[in-house]
Design a protein around this motif. Structure first.
Motif, PDB file in Angstrom:
ATOM      1  N   GLY A 124     -10.012  59.387  39.583  1.00 23.44           N
ATOM      2  CA  GLY A 124      -8.874  60.006  40.255  1.00 23.44           C
ATOM      3  C   GLY A 124      -8.377  59.191  41.431  1.00 23.44           C
ATOM      4  O   GLY A 124      -7.450  59.606  42.136  1.00 23.44           O
ATOM      5  N   ILE A 125      -8.971  58.012  41.661  1.00 25.66           N
ATOM      6  CA  ILE A 125      -8.601  57.162  42.802  1.00 25.66           C
ATOM      7  C   ILE A 125      -7.626  56.083  42.328  1.00 25.66           C
ATOM      8  O   ILE A 125      -7.905  55.359  41.369  1.00 25.66           O
ATOM      9  CB  ILE A 125      -9.838  56.500  43.432  1.00 25.66           C
ATOM     10  N   ARG A 126      -6.504  55.950  43.009  1.00 25.14           N
ATOM     11  CA  ARG A 126      -5.525  54.924  42.684  1.00 25.14           C
ATOM     12  C   ARG A 126      -5.646  53.789  43.693  1.00 25.14           C
ATOM     13  O   ARG A 126      -5.460  53.998  44.895  1.00 25.14           O
ATOM     14  CB  ARG A 126      -4.118  55.505  42.722  1.00 25.14           C
ATOM     15  N   VAL A 127      -5.983  52.602  43.208  1.00 26.92           N
ATOM     16  CA  VAL A 127      -6.062  51.419  44.069  1.00 26.92           C
ATOM     17  C   VAL A 127      -4.920  50.491  43.685  1.00 26.92           C
ATOM     18  O   VAL A 127      -4.764  50.132  42.519  1.00 26.92           O
ATOM     19  CB  VAL A 127      -7.419  50.696  43.919  1.00 26.92           C
ATOM     20  N   ARG A 128      -4.130  50.093  44.669  1.00 27.24           N
ATOM     21  CA  ARG A 128      -2.966  49.244  44.413  1.00 27.24           C
ATOM     22  C   ARG A 128      -3.124  47.865  45.035  1.00 27.24           C
ATOM     23  O   ARG A 128      -2.180  47.077  45.044  1.00 27.24           O
ATOM     24  CB  ARG A 128      -1.699  49.911  44.950  1.00 27.24           C
ATOM     25  N   ASP A 129      -4.294  47.587  45.548  1.00 25.69           N
ATOM     26  CA  ASP A 129      -4.562  46.327  46.235  1.00 25.69           C
ATOM     27  C   ASP A 129      -5.735  45.648  45.530  1.00 25.69           C
ATOM     28  O   ASP A 129      -6.886  46.074  45.667  1.00 25.69           O
ATOM     29  CB  ASP A 129      -4.884  46.616  47.712  1.00 25.69           C
ATOM     30  N   TYR A 130      -5.448  44.633  44.746  1.00 28.68           N
ATOM     31  CA  TYR A 130      -6.505  43.930  44.001  1.00 28.68           C
ATOM     32  C   TYR A 130      -7.225  42.932  44.905  1.00 28.68           C
ATOM     33  O   TYR A 130      -6.643  42.443  45.865  1.00 28.68           O
ATOM     34  CB  TYR A 130      -5.888  43.176  42.822  1.00 28.68           C
ATOM     35  N   PRO A 131      -8.507  42.605  44.573  1.00 20.11           N
ATOM     36  CA  PRO A 131      -9.326  43.158  43.499  1.00 20.11           C
ATOM     37  C   PRO A 131      -9.855  44.541  43.868  1.00 20.11           C
ATOM     38  O   PRO A 131      -9.957  44.886  45.048  1.00 20.11           O
ATOM     39  CB  PRO A 131     -10.461  42.151  43.366  1.00 20.11           C
ATOM     40  N   ILE A 132     -10.206  45.311  42.847  1.00 21.62           N
ATOM     41  CA  ILE A 132     -10.677  46.681  43.067  1.00 21.62           C
ATOM     42  C   ILE A 132     -12.192  46.625  43.289  1.00 21.62           C
ATOM     43  O   ILE A 132     -12.983  46.812  42.371  1.00 21.62           O
ATOM     44  CB  ILE A 132     -10.312  47.586  41.882  1.00 21.62           C
ATOM     45  N   THR A 133     -12.560  46.317  44.509  1.00 21.71           N
ATOM     46  CA  THR A 133     -13.969  46.234  44.882  1.00 21.71           C
ATOM     47  C   THR A 133     -14.463  47.605  45.330  1.00 21.71           C
ATOM     48  O   THR A 133     -13.666  48.493  45.683  1.00 21.71           O
ATOM     49  CB  THR A 133     -14.150  45.193  45.997  1.00 21.71           C
ATOM     50  N   LEU A 134     -15.767  47.794  45.336  1.00 24.17           N
ATOM     51  CA  LEU A 134     -16.319  49.139  45.555  1.00 24.17           C
ATOM     52  C   LEU A 134     -15.982  49.709  46.932  1.00 24.17           C
ATOM     53  O   LEU A 134     -15.924  50.926  47.101  1.00 24.17           O
ATOM     54  CB  LEU A 134     -17.824  49.155  45.302  1.00 24.17           C
ATOM     55  N   ASP A 135     -15.726  48.831  47.921  1.00 24.23           N
ATOM     56  CA  ASP A 135     -15.383  49.349  49.252  1.00 24.23           C
ATOM     57  C   ASP A 135     -14.056  50.097  49.242  1.00 24.23           C
ATOM     58  O   ASP A 135     -13.796  50.923  50.126  1.00 24.23           O
ATOM     59  CB  ASP A 135     -15.324  48.197  50.264  1.00 24.23           C
ATOM     60  N   LYS A 136     -13.193  49.827  48.244  1.00 25.52           N
ATOM     61  CA  LYS A 136     -11.910  50.523  48.146  1.00 25.52           C
ATOM     62  C   LYS A 136     -12.046  51.851  47.411  1.00 25.52           C
ATOM     63  O   LYS A 136     -11.083  52.616  47.325  1.00 25.52           O
ATOM     64  CB  LYS A 136     -10.891  49.620  47.448  1.00 25.52           C
ATOM     65  N   LEU A 179     -15.460  53.679  47.506  1.00 25.21           N
ATOM     66  CA  LEU A 179     -16.662  54.412  47.924  1.00 25.21           C
ATOM     67  C   LEU A 179     -16.360  55.662  48.750  1.00 25.21           C
ATOM     68  O   LEU A 179     -16.902  56.743  48.484  1.00 25.21           O
ATOM     69  CB  LEU A 179     -17.590  53.477  48.699  1.00 25.21           C
ATOM     70  N   ASN A 180     -15.495  55.551  49.738  1.00 25.49           N
ATOM     71  CA  ASN A 180     -15.218  56.693  50.614  1.00 25.49           C
ATOM     72  C   ASN A 180     -14.229  57.691  50.019  1.00 25.49           C
ATOM     73  O   ASN A 180     -13.921  58.712  50.640  1.00 25.49           O
ATOM     74  CB  ASN A 180     -14.683  56.200  51.966  1.00 25.49           C
ATOM     75  N   ARG A 181     -13.742  57.393  48.802  1.00 25.82           N
ATOM     76  CA  ARG A 181     -12.739  58.263  48.185  1.00 25.82           C
ATOM     77  C   ARG A 181     -13.242  58.865  46.879  1.00 25.82           C
ATOM     78  O   ARG A 181     -12.467  59.484  46.144  1.00 25.82           O
ATOM     79  CB  ARG A 181     -11.460  57.462  47.922  1.00 25.82           C
ATOM     80  N   MET A 182     -14.525  58.701  46.594  1.00 27.64           N
ATOM     81  CA  MET A 182     -15.051  59.204  45.327  1.00 27.64           C
ATOM     82  C   MET A 182     -14.927  60.722  45.253  1.00 27.64           C
ATOM     83  O   MET A 182     -15.053  61.427  46.260  1.00 27.64           O
ATOM     84  CB  MET A 182     -16.511  58.777  45.162  1.00 27.64           C
ATOM     85  N   PRO A 183     -14.679  61.265  44.069  1.00 26.20           N
ATOM     86  CA  PRO A 183     -14.484  62.717  43.924  1.00 26.20           C
ATOM     87  C   PRO A 183     -15.769  63.494  44.184  1.00 26.20           C
ATOM     88  O   PRO A 183     -16.868  62.940  44.192  1.00 26.20           O
ATOM     89  CB  PRO A 183     -14.030  62.857  42.471  1.00 26.20           C
ATOM     90  N   ASP A 184     -15.618  64.793  44.359  1.00 29.74           N
ATOM     91  CA  ASP A 184     -16.767  65.654  44.625  1.00 29.74           C
ATOM     92  C   ASP A 184     -17.796  65.588  43.506  1.00 29.74           C
ATOM     93  O   ASP A 184     -18.992  65.768  43.732  1.00 29.74           O
ATOM     94  CB  ASP A 184     -16.309  67.109  44.811  1.00 29.74           C
TER      95      ASP A 184
END
Length: 710
Positions: free
Chosen positions: A689-701, A703-708
């Motif tokens: 459910g997380i949309r990342v628009r800044d490549y590369p999609i590394t885990l720091d982008k 980790l803090n947004r992971m779903p419940d």
């Protein structure tokens, strides 16, 4: 054909050509330690006195040098320094170790100037670069601004792709040797004729005095399209030393001394009706390069991929004092689709439509900007439908809802698009009295299978087995081919061989006294009516030689030629660490006749692998104070390894394109990377459910947004 030589180590790359010239010395390239400024002084005394040193060449001692037609920066810098690690000297010695040690003794004092190294900052001063790849930098159809404002459903998002390195296995390497006023360079270069022209221009010698030889290349991806510094410095070093000299760029120099794919900042706006029809689409991209450089053409595919009556695209170029930005596998489309195909996924979500259905609704069989111009072939929808069926797209769940143990699982899709380009290409074909057919062309093989498909073409045209065909490539004494690049090499070069074989068939028919129009060449024989004569008989009095070229008409005025595909990706995202693992990949491609399914599949899975790298790990980190790429080696610049890549499936639609060439083929070498990054990004969104628009999609982008659920 070349596989057996590469797997046994008997296909020599440029630096391994010990046999081509006697008494080879070694050159070591010294790179600038500043990004912008000038050389205030250079002390060569200690280096000249070092053991084994034969010669040292600098810009001051080399004489007047042109930069050639295709290079943005000088290949030998001084006194002006245009980018970090620009070559400022080559030290020639008896051994590599002696050359390297002596280079460390060269004392260079620099006067630095302030440079621009940050695209985000330089973007404000970006300007219109003029025509790009033969097209205007900006286009407008209809009333984009008004249509977008009035659209019931809107998307307005920004995306970023970083600088990328080619990171090919074989570095840039050359051996040069002079014979009087003529120089031969055994090198690693994709485009032989371009290299000859630019080396001649740079050295100020006639083109006929330069010979380039490049029969095997350990990867290029566009990074070896142009003359590079090591070839020039090998030639300069050999002239100064009076003997053959070999030079290879070190791995750090490969990152900062050669070309790279430039970073982009992109903005995409899409307006649509509630039923999913796009009414307005706008795509803008900003990138940077050295003065006189060009932009990354990230908006060009958007002009052709989806229908919309109101359209706008624009490229803008900022001046950056980083190493030269230039072509890397699918320049323009690769980073452009990394943004566009995520935007399409986001828009489908806003509309409540399946992403495939959204693309189907907005498909077109004509150029959206020039509706009178139809596509010669366009099977995008079929690629999407076949891919969906084969991949099990109907089992795709809602974002963040599918879990397999510790993994959140998601599927993503993206369209693939790459234009089909063709270039004039020539070949020479020879038939001898033993029935052997020898093909000579300066076409190169960068691991793509050129030897194989050219041999197939000659064998089929002359009616002999592959064991009766000899293919000789990569030598500027051979007829000029299209070369390897732009995914035009296979189609163009085989068409050139076809043309030469047509001429040879006519010569054979004349020798045998048969009508070439109804002669059948098969099984080593020439048949006409009730008569069958061995092919070899035509050359009993001497070899028959034919040379010809394929030239292409301007179909572009009436038809658009492109290749299409679909990429499907399944990923797992670790619920605790946000680590991303690609689980499955599938590509369906529509690229005309496939000349060789094995080598074509190899090309596509190579592109898919590079696409995973671009999505998840590849990024040249810029030191925005000192102006260089920090992670300039294969430890810090991460590319996928075997463990990162699962089994990949590739399917080709059964189609031909008679407008493309006599082969009715198209390229696939770059289509394979187009859209892959977006398919990975879309799969990650579906998983989390997380949309990342800044490549590369590394885990720091993530980790803090992971779903419940995590």
């Amino acid at each position: 054909i070349d596989g057996k030589y590469k797997t046994t180590g008997t296909a020599p790359y440029a630096y391994e050509r010990h046999d081509v010239a006697a008494n080879q010395a070694y050159g070591y390239v010294l790179g600038a330690t500043i990004a912008k400024g000038r050389i205030a002084s250079m002390d060569l005394g200690a280096a000249k006195a070092a053991p084994g040193v034969v010669a040292i060449v600098t810009a001051e001692t080399a004489g007047k040098l042109d930069k050639g037609k295709l290079n943005t920066a000088n290949l030998l810098g001084g006194p002006q320094i245009q980018h970090y690690h620009q070559a400022v000297a080559v030290v020639v010695a008896e051994t590599f170790e002696q050359a390297r040690a002596a280079a460390a003794l060269v004392k260079v004092r620099y006067s630095t100037s302030k440079g621009a190294f940050d695209l985000a900052v330089a973007k404000a001063g970006a300007t219109d670069p003029g025509d790009v790849q033969g097209s205007p930098s900006a286009t407008a159809v209809g009333d984009f601004t008004g249509a977008f404002a009035a659209a019931p459903v809107k998307l307005d998002e920004r995306y970023a792709t970083p600088d990328h390195a080619h990171a090919m296995m074989e570095p840039c390497a050359s051996v040069a040797s002079w014979d009087g006023d003529k120089v031969t360079v055994w090198t690693s270069n994709q485009m032989i004729d371009w290299g000859v022209r630019d080396l001649a221009l740079t050295l100020g010698v006639p083109k006929e005095n330069v010979r380039l030889v490049s029969p095997f290349i350990g990867g290029g991806f566009g990074g070896k399209l142009f003359l590079r510094s090591e070839a020039l410095l090998a030639a300069l070093g050999a002239r100064a030393a009076g003997r053959a000299v070999k030079v290879a760029l070190t791995r750090p120099q490969m990152f900062n001394n050669t070309t790279h794919r430039p970073a982009t900042l992109q903005r995409i706006r899409i307006g649509a009706t509630q039923d999913g029809r796009i009414t307005a689409i706008g795509h803008e991209s900003w990138s940077g390069d050295l003065p006189e450089g060009g932009p990354e053409a990230a908006v060009l595919q958007t002009r052709l991929l989806y229908a919309a009556p109101n359209r706008m695209t624009a490229l803008r170029l900022a001046v950056l004092d980083l190493p030269e930005g230039n072509a890397m596998r699918a320049p323009g489309e690769a980073p452009g689709l990394m943004a566009l195909e995520v935007a399409m996924d986001e828009m489908a979500e806003k509309l409540g439509l399946d992403p495939i259905r959204f693309r189907e609704i907005n498909d077109t069989q004509v150029d959206p900007e020039k509706p009178s111009r139809a596509f010669s072939q366009r099977s995008l929808v079929e690629c999407l439908r076949q891919g969906a069926e084969r991949f099990g797209w109907d089992k795709r769940g809602k974002p963040g809802q599918v879990r397999d143990g510790r993994w959140l699982v998601g599927m993503g899709v993206a369209a693939a698009f790459r234009n089909n380009m063709v270039l004039k290409s020539a070949a020479r074909v020879r038939l001898d009295s033993k029935g052997m057919v020898t093909v000579e062309t300066d076409m190169t093989d960068i691991g793509t299978g050129s030897y194989t498909i050219i041999a197939q073409t000659a064998a089929e045209m002359m009616g002999v087995g592959l064991d009766k065909v000899i293919v000789r490539l990569g030598d500027s004494t051979f007829p000029v081919s299209a070369g390897s690049g732009g995914q035009f090499g296979a189609n163009s070069s085989t068409a050139g061989v076809y043309a030469a074989c047509v001429k040879l068939r006519e010569a054979v028919a004349g020798k045998l006294g048969v009508n070439s129009a109804d002669a059948v060449f098969a099984d080593g024989q020439v048949r006409s009516g009730n008569r069958a004569v061995p092919l070899a008989e035509a050359a009993t009095a001497g070899d028959l030689v034919a040379e010809d070229a394929i030239e292409f008409g301007d179909f572009g005025k009436t038809h658009q030629q492109s290749t299409f595909g679909s990429h499907f990706v399944e990923v797992g995202v670790d619920v605790a660490t946000a680590e991303v693992r690609v689980r499955r990949m599938l590509a369906v491609c529509a690229a005309g006749r496939i000349l060789n399914p094995k080598t074509a599949r190899s090309q596509v899975i190579g592109g898919m692998t590079m696409g995973v790298g671009a999505a998840l790990m590849e990024e040249l980190a810029v030191d925005t104070k000192r102006g260089y790429f920090v992670n300039h080696d294969l430890a810090g610049y991460e590319v996928p390894v075997h463990a990162d890549i699962p089994h990949q499936e590739v399917f080709f639609l059964d189609e031909v394109d008679p407008m493309s060439s006599p082969m009715k083929a198209k390229g696939v070498g770059e289509l394979g990377i187009c859209g892959v990054g977006a398919a990975v990004a879309n799969a990650i969104h579906n998983a989390t459910g997380i949309r990342v628009r800044d490549y590369p999609i590394t885990l720091d982008k993530l980790l803090n947004r992971m779903p419940d659920a995590a």
